[in-house]
Write an enzyme that holds these catalytic residues in place. Sequence first.
Site, mmCIF file in Angstrom:
data_model
loop_
_atom_site.group_PDB
_atom_site.id
_atom_site.type_symbol
_atom_site.label_atom_id
_atom_site.label_comp_id
_atom_site.label_asym_id
_atom_site.label_seq_id
_atom_site.Cartn_x
_atom_site.Cartn_y
_atom_site.Cartn_z
ATOM 1 N N ASP A 14 0.871 -1.158 0.000
ATOM 2 C CA ASP A 14 0.000 0.000 0.000
ATOM 3 C C ASP A 14 0.918 1.221 0.000
ATOM 4 O O ASP A 14 2.116 1.105 0.280
ATOM 5 C CB ASP A 14 -0.905 -0.024 1.235
ATOM 6 C CG ASP A 14 -1.766 1.224 1.344
ATOM 7 O OD1 ASP A 14 -2.442 1.564 0.358
ATOM 8 O OD2 ASP A 14 -1.752 1.850 2.413
ATOM 9 N N ASP A 16 0.156 5.174 1.036
ATOM 10 C CA ASP A 16 0.071 6.086 2.190
ATOM 11 C C ASP A 16 0.062 5.305 3.497
ATOM 12 O O ASP A 16 -0.747 4.395 3.684
ATOM 13 C CB ASP A 16 -1.213 6.913 2.119
ATOM 14 C CG ASP A 16 -1.307 7.772 0.873
ATOM 15 O OD1 ASP A 16 -1.567 8.970 1.009
ATOM 16 O OD2 ASP A 16 -1.127 7.239 -0.241
ATOM 17 N N ASP A 173 -1.478 -0.818 5.839
ATOM 18 C CA ASP A 173 -1.744 -0.256 7.160
ATOM 19 C C ASP A 173 -3.231 -0.024 7.415
ATOM 20 O O ASP A 173 -3.610 0.737 8.295
ATOM 21 C CB ASP A 173 -0.990 1.067 7.346
ATOM 22 C CG ASP A 173 -1.654 2.232 6.621
ATOM 23 O OD1 ASP A 173 -2.047 2.050 5.451
ATOM 24 O OD2 ASP A 173 -1.777 3.324 7.216
#
Length: 222
Positions: A14, A16, A173
């Site tokens: 991922d 960000d 995250d």
Amino acid sequence: MTSSPSAPSTVLFDLDGTLIDTAPDFIRCLNELRRAHGLQALPAPHIRRSVSNGARAMILVGFGLEPDHPDYLEKHTAFLDLYEAGVAVETTLFEGVDAILKDLEARNIPWGIVTNKPVRFAAPLIEALGLAERCSTLICPDHVTNRKPHPEALFLACREVGADPATGVYVGDHERDIEAGRNAGMKTIAVRYGYIEQPEAVDLWQADIVADTVSDLAKLLQ
């Protein structure tokens, strides 16, 4: 140096909150927009924990507006315009992440990015950070019909790098990252150092492994 038989066929990340710390630019843009409307800047930690939920979350945090509010679209558009004009003013790789990427490259393990961030922001951002030539694939919502947690983007990324999802790893995250990885049949690593509203909730996401720090992630991928 070639990868060992036990090494992953690919490692997908991922963006960000996993590879890069985009929070400073989100915070800067939101507070700039608040000041333009005569409001005081919000404390950075108050904004930071919602960054993974994108521009919609920024408008909710900054102005208390949901998408059905008549003023939402104007604020949302203005925020995205500000962000597009400065996607990499303060954004950096998380400390230690570059070493992880270099290690994967040294072992000839292709790595890529699968993000819900639109390509109009993601492409110039990874270019500005010097990742565009190193990244084997960048998959954004623009490239697929279904966004994460649907596995379509992960399947596309694996095809582009020539990897079998069953032997690949996805790192994220957010709970939707882990769900997408599971849906694709990939090994999943949840990182707790990202923009986590409730750090203890990460243990409930059913990831294969949880990495509390970038250093933990590096050890898991070695």
